[in-house]
Motif scaffolding. Sequence first.
Motif, mmCIF file in Angstrom:
data_model
loop_
_atom_site.group_PDB
_atom_site.id
_atom_site.type_symbol
_atom_site.label_atom_id
_atom_site.label_comp_id
_atom_site.label_asym_id
_atom_site.label_seq_id
_atom_site.Cartn_x
_atom_site.Cartn_y
_atom_site.Cartn_z
ATOM 1 N N LEU A 91 -92.894 -105.514 -42.446
ATOM 2 C CA LEU A 91 -91.736 -104.223 -41.297
ATOM 3 C C LEU A 91 -91.144 -103.157 -42.036
ATOM 4 C CD1 LEU A 91 -90.811 -106.135 -38.223
ATOM 5 C CD2 LEU A 91 -92.575 -104.458 -38.325
ATOM 6 N N TYR A 92 -91.117 -102.311 -41.561
ATOM 7 C CA TYR A 92 -89.776 -101.326 -42.008
ATOM 8 C C TYR A 92 -89.531 -100.132 -41.637
ATOM 9 C CZ TYR A 92 -91.976 -102.133 -46.773
ATOM 10 O OH TYR A 92 -92.839 -103.040 -48.325
ATOM 11 N N THR A 93 -88.688 -99.873 -41.432
ATOM 12 C CA THR A 93 -87.838 -98.482 -41.179
ATOM 13 C C THR A 93 -88.107 -97.368 -41.390
ATOM 14 O OG1 THR A 93 -85.391 -99.560 -42.016
ATOM 15 C CG2 THR A 93 -86.236 -99.930 -39.919
ATOM 16 N N ASN A 94 -87.409 -96.376 -41.241
ATOM 17 C CA ASN A 94 -87.374 -94.854 -41.328
ATOM 18 C C ASN A 94 -86.824 -94.936 -42.638
ATOM 19 O OD1 ASN A 94 -85.498 -95.204 -40.315
ATOM 20 N ND2 ASN A 94 -86.047 -92.607 -38.958
ATOM 21 N N GLN A 95 -85.329 -95.275 -42.487
ATOM 22 C CA GLN A 95 -84.656 -95.922 -44.114
ATOM 23 C C GLN A 95 -85.404 -96.418 -44.958
ATOM 24 O OE1 GLN A 95 -80.576 -97.654 -45.121
ATOM 25 N NE2 GLN A 95 -80.242 -95.831 -44.112
ATOM 26 N N GLN A 96 -86.288 -97.467 -44.689
ATOM 27 C CA GLN A 96 -86.443 -98.115 -45.598
ATOM 28 C C GLN A 96 -88.048 -97.569 -45.970
ATOM 29 O OE1 GLN A 96 -87.457 -101.933 -43.363
ATOM 30 N NE2 GLN A 96 -85.372 -102.892 -44.528
ATOM 31 N N CYS A 97 -88.672 -96.947 -45.522
ATOM 32 C CA CYS A 97 -89.695 -95.814 -46.561
ATOM 33 C C CYS A 97 -89.178 -95.510 -47.053
ATOM 34 C CB CYS A 97 -90.074 -95.611 -44.586
ATOM 35 S SG CYS A 97 -91.108 -96.396 -44.044
ATOM 36 N N TYR A 98 -88.392 -94.190 -46.969
ATOM 37 C CA TYR A 98 -87.328 -93.635 -47.631
ATOM 38 C C TYR A 98 -86.107 -94.063 -48.618
ATOM 39 C CZ TYR A 98 -87.439 -90.456 -43.527
ATOM 40 O OH TYR A 98 -87.613 -89.864 -42.537
ATOM 41 N N ILE A 99 -86.265 -95.102 -48.982
ATOM 42 C CA ILE A 99 -85.870 -95.793 -50.292
ATOM 43 C C ILE A 99 -87.256 -96.208 -51.015
ATOM 44 C CG2 ILE A 99 -85.050 -98.077 -50.569
ATOM 45 C CD1 ILE A 99 -82.892 -97.687 -48.204
ATOM 46 N N LYS A 100 -88.267 -96.808 -50.507
ATOM 47 C CA LYS A 100 -89.014 -96.481 -51.610
ATOM 48 C C LYS A 100 -89.933 -95.441 -51.995
ATOM 49 C CE LYS A 100 -92.045 -100.313 -51.123
ATOM 50 N NZ LYS A 100 -91.980 -101.721 -52.413
ATOM 51 N N ALA A 101 -89.712 -94.514 -51.344
ATOM 52 C CA ALA A 101 -90.615 -92.784 -51.833
ATOM 53 C C ALA A 101 -89.455 -93.199 -53.201
ATOM 54 C CB ALA A 101 -90.110 -92.022 -50.243
ATOM 55 N N LEU A 102 -88.158 -92.915 -52.582
ATOM 56 C CA LEU A 102 -86.700 -93.152 -53.615
ATOM 57 C C LEU A 102 -87.237 -93.483 -55.357
ATOM 58 C CD1 LEU A 102 -84.270 -91.809 -51.244
ATOM 59 C CD2 LEU A 102 -85.134 -90.525 -53.239
ATOM 60 N N GLU A 103 -87.264 -94.731 -54.681
ATOM 61 C CA GLU A 103 -87.186 -95.776 -55.898
ATOM 62 C C GLU A 103 -88.725 -95.368 -57.391
ATOM 63 O OE1 GLU A 103 -86.106 -99.868 -53.750
ATOM 64 O OE2 GLU A 103 -88.376 -99.507 -53.846
ATOM 65 N N THR A 104 -89.856 -94.632 -56.464
ATOM 66 C CA THR A 104 -90.907 -93.976 -57.173
ATOM 67 C C THR A 104 -90.321 -92.951 -57.848
ATOM 68 O OG1 THR A 104 -92.005 -95.671 -55.896
ATOM 69 C CG2 THR A 104 -93.415 -93.224 -57.189
ATOM 70 N N ASP A 105 -89.768 -91.943 -57.421
ATOM 71 C CA ASP A 105 -89.799 -90.406 -57.501
ATOM 72 C C ASP A 105 -88.263 -90.454 -57.007
ATOM 73 O OD1 ASP A 105 -89.583 -87.778 -57.854
ATOM 74 O OD2 ASP A 105 -91.646 -87.800 -57.018
ATOM 75 N N SER A 106 -87.392 -90.482 -57.301
ATOM 76 C CA SER A 106 -85.688 -90.556 -57.396
ATOM 77 C C SER A 106 -85.689 -88.741 -57.168
ATOM 78 C CB SER A 106 -85.001 -91.197 -58.432
ATOM 79 O OG SER A 106 -84.485 -90.680 -59.475
ATOM 80 N N SER A 107 -86.747 -88.077 -57.419
ATOM 81 C CA SER A 107 -85.931 -86.334 -57.024
ATOM 82 C C SER A 107 -86.601 -85.765 -55.680
ATOM 83 C CB SER A 107 -86.933 -85.740 -58.021
ATOM 84 O OG SER A 107 -88.288 -85.879 -57.634
ATOM 85 N N LEU A 108 -86.924 -86.388 -55.121
ATOM 86 C CA LEU A 108 -87.082 -86.462 -53.458
ATOM 87 C C LEU A 108 -86.363 -86.397 -52.815
ATOM 88 C CD1 LEU A 108 -90.021 -88.228 -52.419
ATOM 89 C CD2 LEU A 108 -89.873 -85.666 -52.701
ATOM 90 N N SER A 109 -85.699 -84.487 -52.456
ATOM 91 C CA SER A 109 -84.563 -84.633 -52.179
ATOM 92 C C SER A 109 -84.096 -83.948 -50.551
ATOM 93 C CB SER A 109 -84.581 -82.411 -52.280
ATOM 94 O OG SER A 109 -82.785 -82.418 -51.901
ATOM 95 N N GLN A 110 -85.073 -84.280 -50.456
ATOM 96 C CA GLN A 110 -85.260 -84.196 -48.157
ATOM 97 C C GLN A 110 -85.432 -85.432 -48.020
ATOM 98 O OE1 GLN A 110 -85.621 -81.667 -46.660
ATOM 99 N NE2 GLN A 110 -84.945 -82.925 -44.523
ATOM 100 N N ALA A 111 -85.735 -86.528 -48.784
ATOM 101 C CA ALA A 111 -85.755 -88.037 -48.506
ATOM 102 C C ALA A 111 -83.918 -88.956 -48.936
ATOM 103 C CB ALA A 111 -86.626 -88.536 -49.735
ATOM 104 N N TRP A 112 -83.624 -88.204 -49.312
ATOM 105 C CA TRP A 112 -81.498 -88.203 -50.058
ATOM 106 C C TRP A 112 -81.001 -87.249 -48.307
ATOM 107 C CZ3 TRP A 112 -79.798 -91.405 -53.199
ATOM 108 C CH2 TRP A 112 -81.162 -91.414 -54.198
ATOM 109 N N TYR A 113 -81.547 -86.375 -48.231
ATOM 110 C CA TYR A 113 -81.119 -85.915 -47.126
ATOM 111 C C TYR A 113 -81.291 -86.967 -45.818
ATOM 112 C CZ TYR A 113 -80.452 -83.254 -43.058
ATOM 113 O OH TYR A 113 -79.809 -81.982 -42.047
ATOM 114 N N ASN A 114 -82.806 -87.250 -45.844
ATOM 115 C CA ASN A 114 -82.700 -88.053 -44.539
ATOM 116 C C ASN A 114 -82.113 -88.965 -44.383
ATOM 117 O OD1 ASN A 114 -84.662 -85.607 -43.860
ATOM 118 N ND2 ASN A 114 -86.548 -86.849 -44.262
ATOM 119 N N ILE A 115 -81.627 -89.783 -45.560
ATOM 120 C CA ILE A 115 -81.420 -91.240 -45.832
ATOM 121 C C ILE A 115 -79.867 -90.917 -45.211
ATOM 122 C CG2 ILE A 115 -80.194 -93.074 -46.883
ATOM 123 C CD1 ILE A 115 -82.949 -92.930 -48.542
ATOM 124 N N GLY A 116 -78.976 -89.870 -45.594
ATOM 125 C CA GLY A 116 -78.039 -89.340 -45.237
ATOM 126 C C GLY A 116 -77.408 -89.371 -43.730
#
Length: 354
Positions: free
Chosen positions: A182-207
């Motif tokens: 089970l994943y929350t939206n925050q955990q999905c963004y973390i998974k995205a960033l663990e593969t590609d830490s340059s995803l600006s919109q994922a950082w913004y969405n977590i913020g």
Amino acid sequence: LAWNNLGTSLSLAETVQVGTELYNNHKCFINALESDPTNSQAWDNIGITVAPTGTVAVGTVIYTRQQCFVKSVENDITNTEGWNNLGASVARADTVQVGTEAYTKQQCLVKALEANPAFSTAWINLGATMNPTETVQVGTDAYTKQQCFIRAVDLDPTNSPAWFNIGTSLPAAETVVVGTVLYTNQQCYIKALETDSSLSQAWYNIGVLLAPTDTVKVGTHTYTKQQCYTTALEHNPATSQAWNNISIPLAPTETVQVGTEAYTKQQCLVKAVEIDPAFSTAWKNLGATMNPTETVQVGTEAYTKQQCFIRAVEIDPLYLGAWTSLGNTISDDATAEVSGQYYTKQECFTRAVY
């Protein structure tokens, strides 16, 4: 086939000497097609090398990027990458002719997946064509937008855009099962960033998701809400919402470090409205940083406190808080002009309550 294979072995910037001539991948694919005009993969490959508005001459005929992809699938109806690339080249409201049939963007991507159901990128592209309540038939099964993105990460757990898109498809309080987890939206963004830490919109969405005192762990590092916004801006300084949000906790004399520069609250908000001049919230927030006699430079124009609030309500006439702020800048015997109409203090306050 040999020319096509040689072309695929070269990066865009590379060349190779054959005899006395230098060849880049583009020229290799042309040679492949002049030797065999039915080479589906070479048509797909040359299409990739052509700019979206560019053309290429093969023999005596000029082809657009999209026409190359059409030739690819006409010569091999099972060419999954050709169908995917053709779909990517078609505008959402358009169709493209392949043989005697017209295909939408979505139908091209369905064809790609029917040819190869394990093509992760095509699942992402298909999901991107859909609205949240839509389903699309692939083979014998119907998929929602979110299910397309889930298929993509089931096939490739390192697919960063797919994880990001699953996150954006989830309301804050909901979870989704990917695999058996089970994943929350925050955990999905973390998974995205663990593969590609340059995803600006994922950082913004977590913020956005973090409470002011919360932190989040991405990889081996822990980040505050503010640090998520600064990281978003370091990867994409053109994120106007991040400039606005990063300013919110700052006191007037405080600064925040973005890259090698320190920014005050006001400077953050100037960046926000320079990037997006239609960002009404940032105009209102910028006005709030100013004293009544101060001006601030935005692009080539200087604005007073009152003019910032006027910009906010001109952009969004239903912005109640900005009407209140504008009213507070007007003296009892004065008016302010908004979109050609003059408002007294009282009239601004009246606009603020309905």
